[in-house]
Design a protein around this motif. Structure first.
Motif, PDB file in Angstrom:
ATOM      1  N   VAL B 199       0.836  -1.205   0.000  1.00 52.11           N
ATOM      2  CA  VAL B 199       0.000   0.000   0.000  1.00 52.11           C
ATOM      3  C   VAL B 199       0.869   1.253   0.000  1.00 52.11           C
ATOM      4  O   VAL B 199       1.774   1.378   0.827  1.00 52.11           O
ATOM      5  N   ALA B 201      -0.059   4.883   0.684  1.00 51.06           N
ATOM      6  CA  ALA B 201      -1.211   5.658   1.144  1.00 51.06           C
ATOM      7  C   ALA B 201      -1.263   7.002   0.414  1.00 51.06           C
ATOM      8  O   ALA B 201      -0.261   7.448  -0.142  1.00 51.06           O
ATOM      9  N   ASP B 247       3.691  -4.119   4.656  1.00 50.94           N
ATOM     10  CA  ASP B 247       2.807  -4.118   3.506  1.00 50.94           C
ATOM     11  C   ASP B 247       2.326  -2.707   3.193  1.00 50.94           C
ATOM     12  O   ASP B 247       1.316  -2.501   2.571  1.00 50.94           O
ATOM     13  N   PHE B 248       3.055  -1.721   3.718  1.00 50.49           N
ATOM     14  CA  PHE B 248       2.731  -0.338   3.362  1.00 50.49           C
ATOM     15  C   PHE B 248       4.025   0.463   3.315  1.00 50.49           C
ATOM     16  O   PHE B 248       5.013   0.117   3.953  1.00 50.49           O
ATOM     17  N   VAL B 249       3.972   1.531   2.531  1.00 50.42           N
ATOM     18  CA  VAL B 249       5.166   2.350   2.325  1.00 50.42           C
ATOM     19  C   VAL B 249       5.236   3.417   3.406  1.00 50.42           C
ATOM     20  O   VAL B 249       4.216   4.009   3.763  1.00 50.42           O
ATOM     21  N   LEU B 250       6.414   3.641   3.921  1.00 55.19           N
ATOM     22  CA  LEU B 250       6.617   4.740   4.874  1.00 55.19           C
ATOM     23  C   LEU B 250       7.333   5.882   4.160  1.00 55.19           C
ATOM     24  O   LEU B 250       8.069   5.641   3.198  1.00 55.19           O
ATOM     25  N   PRO B 251       7.169   7.086   4.658  1.00 58.25           N
ATOM     26  CA  PRO B 251       7.931   8.190   4.050  1.00 58.25           C
ATOM     27  C   PRO B 251       9.432   7.941   4.145  1.00 58.25           C
ATOM     28  O   PRO B 251      10.195   8.441   3.314  1.00 58.25           O
ATOM     29  N   LEU B 287       6.633  16.737   5.867  1.00 59.19           N
ATOM     30  CA  LEU B 287       5.751  15.617   5.584  1.00 59.19           C
ATOM     31  C   LEU B 287       4.330  16.128   5.461  1.00 59.19           C
ATOM     32  O   LEU B 287       3.990  17.145   6.051  1.00 59.19           O
ATOM     33  N   PRO B 288       3.484  15.411   4.743  1.00 61.53           N
ATOM     34  CA  PRO B 288       2.064  15.757   4.810  1.00 61.53           C
ATOM     35  C   PRO B 288       1.576  15.484   6.228  1.00 61.53           C
ATOM     36  O   PRO B 288       2.187  14.686   6.940  1.00 61.53           O
ATOM     37  N   LEU B 290      -0.045  14.093   9.527  1.00 58.94           N
ATOM     38  CA  LEU B 290      -0.345  12.709   9.890  1.00 58.94           C
ATOM     39  C   LEU B 290      -1.847  12.472   9.892  1.00 58.94           C
ATOM     40  O   LEU B 290      -2.322  11.408   9.540  1.00 58.94           O
ATOM     41  N   ARG B 291      -2.562  13.509  10.299  1.00 61.93           N
ATOM     42  CA  ARG B 291      -4.016  13.371  10.407  1.00 61.93           C
ATOM     43  C   ARG B 291      -4.611  13.423   9.006  1.00 61.93           C
ATOM     44  O   ARG B 291      -4.305  14.316   8.223  1.00 61.93           O
ATOM     45  N   GLN B 292      -5.428  12.445   8.685  1.00 57.87           N
ATOM     46  CA  GLN B 292      -5.993  12.447   7.340  1.00 57.87           C
ATOM     47  C   GLN B 292      -7.428  12.958   7.310  1.00 57.87           C
ATOM     48  O   GLN B 292      -7.972  13.222   6.259  1.00 57.87           O
TER      49      GLN B 292
END
Lengths: 671, 293
Positions: B199, B201, B247-251, B287-288, B290-292
């Protein structure tokens, strides 16, 4: 046809912390100038605090898009500041400068919440410069230059921080060249300092040479501030006198600074009765006035006048309560407890004028020229039926004969006659400040005219007054200060003790009392002339600080002050609306958020605060975890932070936020 | 096998799993070829090596039809490109014409020879090595062709200890002969498919886009990163995340891969170094949130 869009090219977001620090420092310098010189505290200090907050907010949110609500709020605040400015300036009788400065300061404070781009930062810098300019109106000394230099350094610093850093320029100082240049400049400056005559710093006479004056020095009679005049009793000078037999020494100390559109003689006390070498005033009546004297209380404007100009006086030494000013006066404002106008049109106060006190006067620029005055007929009856203006006293026959002889061929009109006598005195007698005493029993005028043939201003003026009176022309003695060192660039005159002066006022049928100065080296016709066209031009009067006075005050009384509550109400309403919109947005956002998200992020923020270092915007949670903290963590907390970081990563980057119960568990472990 | 260059090995492996091709650049003798061979051998599958020289022709790579006198037909003889692992050694010594033939095959995953389109092997992975362009007798790869490599890595000089280790291992022969394959070809294909399921995000996409924009706004950069490079960055980050067992990408993945993925495609002004500029951009880019929600 395609619509034409006028748009400035985009300015880059200003990310340089140092640059922003320089912008804030520049503003602080400007505010300092207003505080120091304008003696205005409340708005500048509040605005400075607000600006500090604004800078922090702008820096932290520089990468975010501008929210419409904030923009609306800021616009509302700008309008509120404008309303405040209008109310403030109509109420400000002393001038519009401080209201303007306050407005600019408020503008900076408001816009500091919106300092996103480099251009925004530059705008802030330029407004700071404008504030400095306004503060300069009140600046009376050289340290103001230091503030200006500080501002320039801030500008340079911002430029360097913003542009050079972006371009990665490697700026190195050529040490040797700079050192050579500085050393050379210093050496040149020292040489120049010794070569250029320092006129203003010269004492009026070497100490040794002036010693003879000490013989007749009567300390108890000398007034350091009005050296020509002996004050007794009433400090307003109502019972003062000018004694020709002696005079005190005059120093170089500045007595007052005058901000003025035109250099003029600053007229103080006037004397009409001369007896045995002593001048006194024959009329002691006065009228009591309020500190603000509007034009309607004063004599009508002189015909064909060239407009008005403003003087702001700043007293530097304790002075007797005499409001020195250029004549004729249109209106004045002197913040003293009691203001009186004496029979000679001089304003006085029973108070002593203290250092730092200011007052402002609007004076007419009378249209008094040689051709104008030449049209006036002779006047042989005294004005105001005051015989003192024609009183010849004990003038000797020789002196009278001299007057007759000098004016013999110049009696076609009164002006020519007056000028003939004035020129005669100016050309045949010597001006000196080193004069001995009048021998006992000798008439001071005869002594001056026939024995020493030199004297100082009182001798010249007294002689001219008496000679004119002997010819039947009404005249009187005026005292005060000559212009002083006038700087036309700054519109400022420095009046020193040695500028104390005495001159003659001659009555002309159509022009009233006209100042004439028989002292050598001074203009014979001493009425204020057109020195600075700009100051007298109509446009200048649109600028508030040049036109203190009635029109503004009238506006204020009409209720423009009501703008204050209206502005405050608007600002309040806008703030409330914004706050309401914000809470609503928060609530809906909270409703949409996955359970656990807000709780986890709040916990994460809390942990960061507790650790004493916030995560920097470019820092990822992992980097924060591995990064350095102000103090090493105990193992348990380190583990907790690791778990928290993992949870935050999973939530933010995999969309898997933890159950609220898990967050609560973490939170419990934290406490 | 390769001493002390774990990071480069990992990068190369990430390039393989991400389904791209890798460019190794450094001075001769730093182990580029050895790395490529070791990687190919440990995966298994067919391995071919193309030693690029100025007289190498496109047909030497793709293969050509040869007249069979027995049955009077043209018979296609496949070139070295028809393999799972292709090592294009010193690719910048080949003429531009040959280079483009190779790079076209890399981009399309197929070659067309005399009107017949032939599919290449799967997985198909090219490791190209390149000497720095200052060396004599080289044809630097044009930017458009550099853009086809998912990432570029530099070997860097070995430390003294590493150099000693290398010497020790070579004392009694070449250890590459003893290397056995540890993963099979289907494993690699599975890994490649698994990489696509990692993933990335929306926050990561935002981050990559803002990174590209930040790079574009730097005045030192004449030729900015292409859209393709953004796609590659995301894919490489996915592969890297897979390696890390996520299974997900980190910055952090994006940050780590920004230089290897982007640096070789940027055209720089003056003497600025692409990797330095990128490093600076990455370390300053917020970074963008954290809160989406």
């Amino acid at each position: 046809m395609a619509p034409v869009r006028l748009r400035l090219p985009a300015s880059p977001v200003e990310s340089s912390l140092e640059g922003r620090a320089f912008v804030f420092s520049a503003f602080s310098v400007a505010v300092l100038a207003v505080v120091l010189y304008g003696e205005d505290y409340v708005v500048p200090i509040i605005a400075l605090a607000a600006t500090a907050i604004g800078h922090v907010v702008s820096y932290r949110e520089r990468a975010q898009k501008r929210g419409i609500r904030r923009q609306v709020l800021l616009a509302g605040l700008v309008f509120a500041a404008l309303a405040y400015f209008l109310a403030d300036s109509v109420g400000a009788i002393f001038g519009g400068v401080l209201p303007q400065a306050n407005f600019a300061i408020l503008l900076v404070a408001v816009t500091s919440f919106d300092l996103k781009t480099r251009r925004n930062c530059y705008s802030s810098m330029w407004i700071s410069l404008a504030i400095l300019y306004l503060a300069a109106v009140y600046a009376w000394d050289y340290p103001f230059g230091v503030l200006l230099a500080l501002w320039a350094i801030c500008l340079a610093g911002f430029w360097a921080a913003s542009h050079l850093r972006r371009m990665e320029a490697r700026v190195t100082l050529p040490t040797k060249a700079v050192a050579t240049a500085l050393g050379g400049a210093l050496a040149l400056g020292i040489v120049a300092f010794f070569l250029i005559p320092q006129a203003n710093l010269e004492p009026s006479g070497p100490v040794l040479v002036s010693l003879p004056n000490f013989v007749g020095f009567r300390g108890e009679m000398e007034n350091p501030a009005l050296p020509l005049i002996q004050l007794s009793g009433d400090p307003s000078g109502a019972t003062s006198s000018v004694d020709l037999h002696y005079r005190g020494r005059l120093g170089n100390a500045p007595v007052m600074y005058v901000r003025t559109g035109a250099p003029a003689y600053w007229r103080g006390l006037v004397f009409d009765k001369y007896e045995n070498g002593v001048w006194t005033a024959s009329k002691h009546s006065y009228t009591v006035l309020q500190p603000y004297v509007p034009p309607r209380f004063l004599p009508p404007a002189p015909p064909n006048n060239n407009g008005t100009f403003v003087q702001v006086f700043r007293v530097m030494r304790p002075l007797p309560g005499v409001i020195s000013a250029a004549y004729p006066i249109q209106s004045l404002y002197a913040p003293v407890s009691a203001l009186r106008e004496d029979a000679y049109g001089t304003f006085r106060t029973p108070d002593v004028l203290r250092p730092g006190q200011t007052y402002s006067v609007v004076s007419y620029l009378p249209n008094i020229t040689a051709t104008e005055l030449s049209r006036d007929p002779y006047v042989f009856n005294p004005p105001d039926e005051n015989q003192a203006y024609l009183d010849r006293g004990t003038l000797s026959a020789e002196a009278r004969a001299l007057a007759e002889r000098v004016t013999h061929d110049h009696s076609s009109n009164q002006y020519e006659l007056v000028m003939a006598l004035t020129n005669y005195l100016q050309q045949n007698f010597q001006y000196t400040q080193q004069l001995g005493h009048v021998p006992a029993g000798r008439d001071p005028i005869d002594w001056f005219l026939f024995d020493v043939k030199q004297g100082y201003c009182e001798q010249f003026a007294t002689t001219e007054v008496m000679l004119l009176r002997s010819l039947g022309i009404p005249a009187r003695l005026a005292t005060g200060y000559s212009t002083g060192d006038y700087n036309p660039v700054l519109d400022q005159a420095v009046v020193r003790e040695r500028d104390a002066h005495a001159w003659v006022e001659v009555w002309f049928a159509n022009h009233g009392w006209v100042p004439v100065d028989p002292s050598p080296g001074f203009p014979a016709l001493a009425a204020t002339q057109f020195p600075n066209h700009w100051a007298a031009a109509g446009i200048a009067r649109l600028i508030p600080h040049l036109t203190v006075g009635a029109p503004m005050a009238v506006l204020g009384s009409l209720g423009a002050l009501a703008a204050i509550p209206v502005g405050v109400a608007i600002a309040l309403l806008v703030t409330l609306l914004w706050a309401w919109a914000r809470t609503r947005r928060r609530r809906t956002a909270a409703a949409r958020a996955t359970p656990g998200e807000s709780e986890l992020l709040r916990l994460y923020e809390r942990v960061q605060r507790r650790l004493g270092r916030r995560r920097a915007p470019p820092e990822t949670p992992l980097e924060y975890f591995h990064g350095r903290l102000p103090s090493p963590l105990p193992e348990g907390e380190r583990e907790l932070l690791g778990e928290l970081t993992e949870a935050v990563n999973e939530g933010a980057y995999a969309g898997r936020w933890p159950e609220p119960s898990r967050v609560r568990e973490l939170s419990k472990r934290l406490s | 096998m390769i001493v002390g260059k774990d990071h480069v090995v990992r990068l190369a492996a990430a390039g393989l799993v991400a389904g791209g091709h890798v460019l190794l650049q450094d001075l001769p003798g730093t182990g580029k070829t050895m790395l490529a061979r070791a990687l190919a051998t440990s995966v298994g599958g067919t391995f071919r090596r193309i030693q690029c020289t100025p007289d190498l022709l496109p047909s030497d790579i793709t293969g050509s039809s040869v007249f069979n006198q027995k049955d009077l037909t043209f018979e296609f003889v496949a070139g070295p490109i028809f393999a799972n692992f292709v090592l294009a050694d010193e690719v910048n010594r080949a003429t531009p014409r040959t280079q483009s033939a190779l790079l076209e095959a890399m981009g399309e995953g197929q070659v067309t020879i005399e009107g017949v389109t032939r599919m290449l092997g799967r997985p198909f992975f090219v490791i190209a090595t390149q000497n720095p362009a200052e060396f004599h007798g080289t044809y630097p790869l044009p930017e458009s062709q550099l853009d086809r490599f998912i990432l570029a890595a530099e070997m860097g000089p070995p430390t003294n200890a590493e150099a000693m280790e290398v010497l020790a291992r070579r004392e009694h022969g070449d250890p590459i002969a003893e290397l056995r394959s540890v993963v099979s070809l289907p494993d690699v294909i599975e890994l490649q498919e698994g990489c696509l399921r990692v993933v990335a995000a929306p926050a990561i996409r935002t981050y990559i886009v803002s990174l590209m924009e930040a790079v574009r706004s730097r005045p030192e950069i004449a030729l900015p990163a292409s859209m393709r490079s953004g796609v590659y960055l995301q894919r490489a980050a996915q592969a890297w995340a897979l390696f890390q067992g996520r299974d997900f990408v980190l910055p952090d993945d994006v940050k780590l891969l920004a230089v290897p993925v982007l640096a070789h495609r940027l055209g720089m002004r003056g003497r600025a170094k692409a990797s330095d500029v990128l490093q600076e951009v990455v370390s300053a880019l917020p970074l963008p949130p954290l809160r989406q929600h």
